[in-house]
Scaffold this active site. Sequence first.
Site, PDB file in Angstrom:
ATOM      1  N   SER A  13       0.829  -1.201   0.000  1.00  0.00           N
ATOM      2  CA  SER A  13       0.000   0.000   0.000  1.00  0.00           C
ATOM      3  C   SER A  13       0.872   1.264   0.000  1.00  0.00           C
ATOM      4  O   SER A  13       0.413   2.320  -0.400  1.00  0.00           O
ATOM      5  CB  SER A  13      -0.879   0.007   1.250  1.00  0.00           C
ATOM      6  OG  SER A  13      -0.065  -0.072   2.406  1.00  0.00           O
ATOM      7  N   TYR A  44      -4.265   0.678   3.218  1.00  0.00           N
ATOM      8  CA  TYR A  44      -5.167  -0.379   2.763  1.00  0.00           C
ATOM      9  C   TYR A  44      -5.942  -0.981   3.944  1.00  0.00           C
ATOM     10  O   TYR A  44      -7.016  -1.541   3.759  1.00  0.00           O
ATOM     11  CB  TYR A  44      -4.383  -1.524   2.100  1.00  0.00           C
ATOM     12  CG  TYR A  44      -3.992  -1.311   0.651  1.00  0.00           C
ATOM     13  CD1 TYR A  44      -4.193  -0.105  -0.021  1.00  0.00           C
ATOM     14  CD2 TYR A  44      -3.400  -2.360  -0.066  1.00  0.00           C
ATOM     15  CE1 TYR A  44      -3.809   0.047  -1.348  1.00  0.00           C
ATOM     16  CE2 TYR A  44      -3.025  -2.213  -1.392  1.00  0.00           C
ATOM     17  CZ  TYR A  44      -3.223  -1.010  -2.031  1.00  0.00           C
ATOM     18  OH  TYR A  44      -2.843  -0.876  -3.347  1.00  0.00           O
ATOM     19  N   GLY A  45      -5.366  -0.872   5.124  1.00  0.00           N
ATOM     20  CA  GLY A  45      -5.944  -1.543   6.298  1.00  0.00           C
ATOM     21  C   GLY A  45      -7.363  -1.124   6.626  1.00  0.00           C
ATOM     22  O   GLY A  45      -8.098  -1.861   7.265  1.00  0.00           O
ATOM     23  N   ASN A  76       0.116  -7.376   4.194  1.00  0.00           N
ATOM     24  CA  ASN A  76      -0.831  -8.353   4.735  1.00  0.00           C
ATOM     25  C   ASN A  76      -2.268  -8.033   4.337  1.00  0.00           C
ATOM     26  O   ASN A  76      -3.051  -8.933   4.049  1.00  0.00           O
ATOM     27  CB  ASN A  76      -0.728  -8.378   6.263  1.00  0.00           C
ATOM     28  CG  ASN A  76       0.474  -9.151   6.741  1.00  0.00           C
ATOM     29  OD1 ASN A  76       0.383 -10.328   7.036  1.00  0.00           O
ATOM     30  ND2 ASN A  76       1.609  -8.493   6.810  1.00  0.00           N
ATOM     31  N   CYS A 188       1.867  -7.157   9.708  1.00  0.00           N
ATOM     32  CA  CYS A 188       1.836  -5.915   8.933  1.00  0.00           C
ATOM     33  C   CYS A 188       3.286  -5.594   8.594  1.00  0.00           C
ATOM     34  O   CYS A 188       4.159  -5.671   9.474  1.00  0.00           O
ATOM     35  CB  CYS A 188       1.216  -4.784   9.746  1.00  0.00           C
ATOM     36  SG  CYS A 188       1.319  -3.177   8.924  1.00  0.00           S
ATOM     37  N   THR A 189       3.515  -5.256   7.338  1.00  0.00           N
ATOM     38  CA  THR A 189       4.911  -5.099   6.908  1.00  0.00           C
ATOM     39  C   THR A 189       5.551  -3.804   7.416  1.00  0.00           C
ATOM     40  O   THR A 189       6.736  -3.589   7.215  1.00  0.00           O
ATOM     41  CB  THR A 189       5.006  -5.199   5.373  1.00  0.00           C
ATOM     42  OG1 THR A 189       4.067  -4.292   4.787  1.00  0.00           O
ATOM     43  CG2 THR A 189       4.706  -6.603   4.910  1.00  0.00           C
ATOM     44  N   HIS A 190       4.770  -2.975   8.116  1.00  0.00           N
ATOM     45  CA  HIS A 190       5.372  -1.808   8.770  1.00  0.00           C
ATOM     46  C   HIS A 190       6.032  -2.171  10.105  1.00  0.00           C
ATOM     47  O   HIS A 190       6.901  -1.459  10.586  1.00  0.00           O
ATOM     48  CB  HIS A 190       4.304  -0.755   9.097  1.00  0.00           C
ATOM     49  CG  HIS A 190       3.860   0.066   7.931  1.00  0.00           C
ATOM     50  ND1 HIS A 190       3.179  -0.456   6.868  1.00  0.00           N
ATOM     51  CD2 HIS A 190       4.005   1.384   7.685  1.00  0.00           C
ATOM     52  CE1 HIS A 190       2.907   0.511   6.009  1.00  0.00           C
ATOM     53  NE2 HIS A 190       3.401   1.643   6.477  1.00  0.00           N
TER      54      HIS A 190
HETATM   55  N1  DGL Z   1       1.764  -2.597   5.122  1.00  0.00           N
HETATM   56  C1  DGL Z   1       0.357  -2.876   5.243  1.00  0.00           C
HETATM   57  C2  DGL Z   1       0.120  -4.319   5.707  1.00  0.00           C
HETATM   58  O1  DGL Z   1       1.027  -5.120   5.766  1.00  0.00           O
HETATM   59  C3  DGL Z   1      -0.329  -2.003   6.268  1.00  0.00           C
HETATM   60  C4  DGL Z   1      -0.470  -0.577   5.948  1.00  0.00           C
HETATM   61  C5  DGL Z   1      -1.825  -0.208   5.400  1.00  0.00           C
HETATM   62  O2  DGL Z   1      -2.831  -0.285   6.119  1.00  0.00           O
HETATM   63  O3  DGL Z   1      -1.842   0.164   4.241  1.00  0.00           O
HETATM   64  O4  DGL Z   1      -0.990  -4.666   6.006  1.00  0.00           O
END
Ligand code: DGL
Length: 269
Positions: A13, A44-45, A76, A188-190
């Site tokens: 995202s 995206y979440g 994710n 979550c990749t953050h």
């Molecule tokens: N990097 C997104 C994930 O792994 C989270 C960030 C978002 O909500 O866009 O879900």
Amino acid sequence: MNNAHSPIGVYDSGIGGLTVAHAITRLLPNEDIIYFGDTAHLPYGDKSEAAIQAYSIKIADVLLKKGCKVIVIACNSASSAAYELLKEYVRKDAHIINVIDPMITYVAQHFTDKTIGLIGTKRTVMSGIYNQRLSLVNNSIALKSLATPLLAPMIEEGFFNNQISHEIIAQYLSEGELKDINALILACTHYPLIKKEISQFYKNMVTILDSSEVVALALKERLEESELINPQPISTKRFFVSDYTPSFEASTRLFFGEIVHLEQHRLWS
Ligand code: DGL
């Protein structure tokens, strides 16, 4: 179909997926990478499944046009909402890897009879996908999930390893849902950026599972099986975003370990 010299496409995202791209470049230094961050539609979440599917198809088109041999969904939320659809969509043109299945395989092998916690976006947690997938391969593991929607924007704003992040993390992790866990999945990749803080919250007594390395390993295995490992020792990397801002570019250092140049590529003109 593309060949071993074709690039690997990675998308998220935004720029959180750079944690996965970084793990890939460390494990597979010969590979060319094309990264796409959908910064115009982040986060995206909080989006509907249908919206994430529409964005994902558009991004897949971009990556396929650039000749990618594999697409890694480094998010994710997108993996839970759009993986099955994309698998069908790109079937003949590229391989596809998500960030969920490699973690499920790892957890199923290492945590039999244990209780595992999971934190992620609302989209990922509401989808129930980790529970569904895990129960198919090891139903002795109890999985307790908690949506932690403040964490991704907090990290993206550079708030980690400070008083504010400590308090928000402590508030979430003290919730009843995550009591008595043996390990915690960072879904979550953050979140790799707050891995140390989370570990400290648990006084290093809980194993913190971050998917970037298991995903890079799963990708390597897929490339080996398909004879798609790039033999050429020189690689190139390009980073596209659907909406460029200097602050996104500045934040790449947090996620990738160095500042990278972002190029704008709009999904809809
Ligand atoms: N990097 C997104 C994930 O792994 C989270 C960030 C978002 O909500 O866009 O879900």
